[in-house]
Scaffold this motif. Structure first.
Motif: not given
Length: 290
Positions: A1-21
């Motif tokens: 996974m390149n840097s551009n794909q990785l940043k979108w992966f982190y963004l989506i996972i964080l959105s799910i986690i923090w959205g549930s906070s």
């Protein structure tokens, strides 16, 4: 996974986690006071991070500790209590929408304090975002007259702190490992949090007689493990592999997640509030668009 794909992966996972906070904070407040919830959240998270990353502390240069301390206070310590107090009066869905001011504040304070240049379009986006905030708060007072929307100010203050923290990580802690930053943050704030817990009557007989206490602690434990410990490390990494504004844009998607949880929990969200939220997100979009 390149840097551009990785940043979108982190963004989506964080959105799910923090959205549930936000809903987890709301549920945690049923059996805990805001001070108790905020302190427990920091203590549990700190214990987890120190358990796995204590050895990382010795790698932090002395010159970096000042920024580690400031980052810990602004990025975690004070917001943990501000959101707890805010959600005693403001619905979790509204709290999440107001939290989307983080990217706008990131631009504002990036320019004002850290001398990061801004454009006319970004400035226009900031103005639109704050108009949306005013609409959201004003409409909330009429839709939920029993709630004190002055407590929304706590959320706005927290977004300012988050924004300053993002810029600090990008400018002064870019070379530090994400886990190292997180462990350093909590090594600093875990003791003050424990002192607050001691003086919050958490260890009193009345607290342990509360029938909702243990369920609330479970909610806080989930919030601490995923919403703070894991997410903190992931967010630090996201800031380093992207830009401060892109990283703070996690508030885009997490708002959708949080509002969905709020509606499922029976919270009211009127048309004017939805319009206010859309105006805020429009402001964020204009500020981030290349």
């Amino acid at each position: 996974m390149n840097s551009n794909q990785l940043k979108w992966f982190y963004l989506i996972i964080l959105s799910i986690i923090w959205g549930s906070s936000f809903i987890l904070i709301k549920k945690g407040l049923i059996g805990l006071t805001p001070l108790q919830l905020g302190a427990l959240r920091i203590i549990i998270t700190g214990f987890i991070l120190l358990l796995f990353g204590l050895k990382n502390l010795k790698t932090i240069e002395k010159s970096k500790w000042k920024w580690i301390i400031i980052s810990g206070l602004l990025g975690t310590f004070f917001p943990a209590f501000l959101f707890s107090f805010a959600e005693t009066e403001v619905d979790s869905a509204v709290a999440s929408i107001l939290n989307s001011l983080v990217p706008l504040n990131t631009i504002l304070f990036g320019f004002a304090i850290f001398k990061i240049t801004t454009t006319t379009r970004q400035t226009f986006g900031v103005i639109i975002g704050f108009i949306g905030t005013a609409i959201l708060i004003a409409s909330g007072k009429s839709l939920n007259p029993d709630q004190n929307y002055f407590f929304a100010g706590f959320i706005i203050l927290a977004t300012v702190m988050y924004a300053i923290n993002v810029n600090i990580i990008k400018k002064y802690l870019q070379q530090e490992k994400p886990l190292t930053i997180a462990v350093g943050n909590f090594a600093v704030i875990i003791i003050p949090a424990f002192i607050i817990l001691l003086f919050s009557n958490f260890f009193s007989k009345a607290t342990f007689e509360n029938e909702h206490l243990y369920k609330s602690i479970v909610y806080v434990a989930v919030l601490s493990t995923f919403g703070t410990a894991l997410a903190k490390v992931m967010f630090n990494k996201l800031v380093q592999i992207s830009t401060p504004v892109f990283a703070s844009s996690v508030t885009y998607v997490m708002t959708i997640v949080a509002v969905s949880w709020g509606l499922l929990d029976g919270e009211k969200l009127g048309l004017i509030q939805i319009i206010g939220g859309i105006v805020i997100l429009l402001g964020v979009y204009l500020s981030n668009r290349k």
